[in-house]
Design an enzyme around this catalytic site. Structure first.
Site, short mmCIF file in Angstrom:
data_model
loop_
_atom_site.label_atom_id
_atom_site.label_comp_id
_atom_site.label_asym_id
_atom_site.label_seq_id
_atom_site.Cartn_x
_atom_site.Cartn_y
_atom_site.Cartn_z
N GLN A 166 0.94 -1.02 -0.08
CA GLN A 166 -0.32 0.46 0.44
C GLN A 166 1.27 1.76 -0.08
OE1 GLN A 166 -2.96 0.36 -0.66
NE2 GLN A 166 -3.51 -1.73 -0.87
N SER A 167 1.88 1.52 -0.36
CA SER A 167 2.96 2.36 -0.47
C SER A 167 1.85 3.36 -1.15
CB SER A 167 4.45 1.88 -1.18
OG SER A 167 5.08 3.31 -1.35
N ASN A 168 2.43 4.97 -1.02
CA ASN A 168 2.05 5.48 -1.58
C ASN A 168 3.34 5.82 -2.14
OD1 ASN A 168 -0.43 6.24 0.23
ND2 ASN A 168 1.13 6.44 1.95
#
Ligand SMILES: *Cc1c(COP(=O)(O)O)cnc(C)c1O
Length: 333
Positions: free
Chosen positions: A76-78
């Protein structure tokens, strides 16, 4: 100060600096004036702090003749989501190596939020179980790119190279101008830190401008604030050495606190949920479960502990991340 560095312009700047009056009322008497610096509103693909870094990283990639941005992050890396958007915008390819490192078993974590957007922006996504797997995937990808005659700028997690951190030197200069225009001198800026490039850039930028604004990061990543502080110190020194006339680093400028990460990176805490709920219900502002929610929990804790007076002005840096809320929908639905 930054005009000699290659840069592609795509962020919506300046981002707003506005009061959190609802939060202030909720925290009651003695609460300082809290201003929120809206770097969730940088504009590119739902925004966030990585967009400022990517202006300089994409500039570098193009100056060096690369056709691909290759980067890493959690599922879930921004950072990966904004890199995928920046690549699309710049006409580059994006390859993302995503490590399944967060033991969070919500159904949507594995498909929704940032991960869904990586696909939508057209990134080539590789999911790997751990860092060894990431190293192996990197080797395979580079070999293939070589055969295809392509070349990639390899961007480390969080985009936290000195080049990337220049985006937050720029933010420090922007903030100095906004504070002057509003007639305020902040007692502190509070933020979330993980790979450290954001905090390093802010420390270097405020120092280079002799703008007095203590920067306090909360460790949301390592569960080891001294380690994050060490990383930030060396990165800040590197950034300062790139800025003409900037002073040498004073070690006290790097302040990283622990106490908000809870059971680990990306894992919810009750204090994070309280912070997310307060901002949503009192100010209509969305912060995120992994970074800004935990940093805001840290700020709320400081206010309750009497760390500030009602006459102080505190800046909270909203680094973005709200698309991650959809990966944690079970916490709120
Ligand atoms: C990456 C990120 C951070 C941390 O920034 P670093 O430069 O890696 O320390 C904070 N908040 C959000 C929402 C992020 O995506």
């Amino acid at each position: 100060m930054l005009s000699n560095f290659p840069r592609e312009r795509f962020a919506h700047l300046p981002t707003p600096l506005e009061p959190l009056n609802g939060l202030r009322a909720a925290l009651g008497e003695g609460c300082p004036n809290i201003l929120i610096k809206r770097d969730d509103c940088t504009g590119l693909g739902f925004g966030g702090n990585k967009t400022r870094k990517l202006e300089f990283l994409v500039g570098q990639a193009k100056a060096e003749g690369n056709d691909t941005l290759l980067t890493f992050g959690a599922l879930q890396s921004n950072h990966v989501r904004q890199t995928a958007a920046a690549a699309a915008r710049a006409g580059l390819s994006c390859i993302a190596i995503l490590v399944e490192q967060v033991p969070y078993d919500g159904a949507s974590y594995n498909s929704s939020g940032n991960l869904m957007l990586d696909h939508l922006f057209g990134a080539e996504v590789h999911r790997v179980p751990d860092n060894d797997g990431a190293g192996k995937a990197l080797g395979e990808v580079l070999e293939r790119l070589g055969h295809e005659g392509r070349s990639a700028l390899i961007i480390p997690p969080g985009g936290s190279t000195a080049q990337g951190a220049l985006g937050y030197v720029d933010c420090a200069i922007e903030l100095e101008g906004q504070c002057k225009a509003m007639g305020i001198s902040p007692a502190a800026l509070i933020m979330a830190s993980s790979t450290g490039g954001t905090q390093a850039g802010l420390i270097a930028g405020t120092a280079a401008r002799a703008f007095h604004c203590p920067i306090i990061g909360f460790d949301v990543y390592a569960g080891d604030a001294p380690k994050i502080a060490t990383d930030i110190r060396s990165l800040t020194e590197e950034v300062l050495s790139m800025l003409p006339g900037a002073p040498a680093l004073h070690p006290d400028w790097v302040q990283v606190r622990d106490g908000v990460i809870g059971p680990g990176y990306g894992l919810p805490t009750a204090e994070m949920k309280e912070a997310v709920n307060l901002l949503a219900t009192r100010d209509g502002v969305l912060i995120d479960p992994v970074y800004s929610g935990k940093a805001m929990a840290g700020l709320i804790g400081m206010v309750r502990a009497g760390a500030f007076t009602a006459d102080d002005t505190i800046i909270f840096l909203h680094t973005g991340g709200a698309p991650g809320l959809f990966a944690y929908e079970g916490e709120w639905s």
